[in-house]
Design a protein around this motif. Structure first.
Motif, PDB file in Angstrom:
ATOM      1  N   SER A 211       0.831  -1.211   0.000  1.00 20.55           N
ATOM      2  CA  SER A 211       0.000   0.000   0.000  1.00 20.55           C
ATOM      3  C   SER A 211       0.866   1.262   0.000  1.00 20.55           C
ATOM      4  CB  SER A 211      -0.966   0.012   1.190  1.00 20.55           C
ATOM      5  OG  SER A 211      -0.272   0.080   2.409  1.00 20.55           O
ATOM      6  N   LEU A 212       2.005   1.229   0.669  1.00 22.13           N
ATOM      7  CA  LEU A 212       2.911   2.380   0.662  1.00 22.13           C
ATOM      8  C   LEU A 212       3.530   2.578  -0.723  1.00 22.13           C
ATOM      9  CD1 LEU A 212       4.671   1.902   4.101  1.00 22.13           C
ATOM     10  CD2 LEU A 212       3.042   3.686   3.470  1.00 22.13           C
ATOM     11  N   ALA A 213       3.868   1.475  -1.378  1.00 21.51           N
ATOM     12  CA  ALA A 213       4.429   1.581  -2.728  1.00 21.51           C
ATOM     13  C   ALA A 213       3.413   2.227  -3.667  1.00 21.51           C
ATOM     14  CB  ALA A 213       4.834   0.200  -3.236  1.00 21.51           C
ATOM     15  N   LYS A 214       2.173   1.841  -3.521  1.00 23.76           N
ATOM     16  CA  LYS A 214       1.121   2.436  -4.360  1.00 23.76           C
ATOM     17  C   LYS A 214       0.947   3.916  -4.036  1.00 23.76           C
ATOM     18  CE  LYS A 214      -3.448   1.268  -6.025  1.00 23.76           C
ATOM     19  NZ  LYS A 214      -4.544   0.314  -5.923  1.00 23.76           N
ATOM     20  N   LYS A 215       0.940   4.254  -2.752  1.00 23.48           N
ATOM     21  CA  LYS A 215       0.753   5.636  -2.312  1.00 23.48           C
ATOM     22  C   LYS A 215       1.852   6.551  -2.850  1.00 23.48           C
ATOM     23  CE  LYS A 215       0.585   8.413   1.925  1.00 23.48           C
ATOM     24  NZ  LYS A 215       0.546   8.366   3.387  1.00 23.48           N
ATOM     25  N   TYR A 216       3.085   6.093  -2.807  1.00 24.63           N
ATOM     26  CA  TYR A 216       4.222   6.917  -3.217  1.00 24.63           C
ATOM     27  C   TYR A 216       4.672   6.640  -4.657  1.00 24.63           C
ATOM     28  CZ  TYR A 216       4.491   8.300   1.644  1.00 24.63           C
ATOM     29  OH  TYR A 216       4.196   8.798   2.886  1.00 24.63           O
ATOM     30  N   ARG A 217       3.889   5.849  -5.375  1.00 22.11           N
ATOM     31  CA  ARG A 217       4.168   5.524  -6.782  1.00 22.11           C
ATOM     32  C   ARG A 217       5.547   4.893  -6.972  1.00 22.11           C
ATOM     33  NH1 ARG A 217       0.798   9.309 -10.495  1.00 22.11           N
ATOM     34  NH2 ARG A 217      -0.784   9.976  -9.023  1.00 22.11           N
ATOM     35  N   ILE A 218       5.810   3.893  -6.144  1.00 23.80           N
ATOM     36  CA  ILE A 218       7.056   3.135  -6.230  1.00 23.80           C
ATOM     37  C   ILE A 218       6.707   1.809  -6.901  1.00 23.80           C
ATOM     38  CG2 ILE A 218       8.883   2.034  -4.893  1.00 23.80           C
ATOM     39  CD1 ILE A 218       8.366   4.209  -2.736  1.00 23.80           C
ATOM     40  N   SER A 219       7.453   1.447  -7.919  1.00 24.70           N
ATOM     41  CA  SER A 219       7.093   0.301  -8.753  1.00 24.70           C
ATOM     42  C   SER A 219       7.117  -1.041  -8.023  1.00 24.70           C
ATOM     43  CB  SER A 219       8.012   0.237  -9.970  1.00 24.70           C
ATOM     44  OG  SER A 219       9.346   0.068  -9.559  1.00 24.70           O
ATOM     45  N   ASN A 220       7.946  -1.170  -7.005  1.00 22.11           N
ATOM     46  CA  ASN A 220       8.095  -2.457  -6.333  1.00 22.11           C
ATOM     47  C   ASN A 220       8.136  -2.240  -4.821  1.00 22.11           C
ATOM     48  OD1 ASN A 220       8.890  -4.968  -5.394  1.00 22.11           O
ATOM     49  ND2 ASN A 220      10.419  -5.276  -6.987  1.00 22.11           N
ATOM     50  N   HIS A 221       7.278  -2.939  -4.104  1.00 24.02           N
ATOM     51  CA  HIS A 221       7.220  -2.757  -2.647  1.00 24.02           C
ATOM     52  C   HIS A 221       8.490  -3.228  -1.952  1.00 24.02           C
ATOM     53  CE1 HIS A 221       6.454  -6.913  -1.171  1.00 24.02           C
ATOM     54  NE2 HIS A 221       6.064  -7.083  -2.428  1.00 24.02           N
ATOM     55  N   ALA A 222       9.290  -4.026  -2.618  1.00 26.65           N
ATOM     56  CA  ALA A 222      10.548  -4.494  -2.020  1.00 26.65           C
ATOM     57  C   ALA A 222      11.522  -3.337  -1.794  1.00 26.65           C
ATOM     58  CB  ALA A 222      11.188  -5.558  -2.898  1.00 26.65           C
ATOM     59  N   ILE A 223      11.360  -2.257  -2.535  1.00 26.37           N
ATOM     60  CA  ILE A 223      12.205  -1.079  -2.326  1.00 26.37           C
ATOM     61  C   ILE A 223      11.998  -0.540  -0.916  1.00 26.37           C
ATOM     62  CG2 ILE A 223      12.571   1.327  -3.038  1.00 26.37           C
ATOM     63  CD1 ILE A 223      11.926   0.370  -5.919  1.00 26.37           C
TER      64      ILE A 223
END
Length: 61
Positions: A24-36
């Motif tokens: 959900s954080l990756a989606k919120k901050y427009r990060i392609s992969n939640h593993a980042i």
């Protein structure tokens, strides 16, 4: 130059540690992969704020 600035990394780690999920954080901050985000958390747990700073390979001599 880093794609994600220090402020964004700190926000992401803080929200993750407060209970929000990495997808959900990756989606919120427009990060392609939640593993980042998980990588940021791991670096923060090992080295604190210093671990979140840019790790660019370019060094001045």
């Amino acid at each position: 130059m880093s794609k994600f600035n220090l402020e964004l990394r700190i926000k992401g780690v803080t929200e993750y540690l407060s209970g929000k999920g990495s997808p959900s954080l990756a989606k919120k901050y427009r990060i392609s992969n939640h593993a980042i985000i998980l990588g940021w958390v791991h670096r923060f747990e090992r080295r604190g704020i210093e671990g979140l700073k840019d790790r660019s390979m370019s060094q001045e001599y």
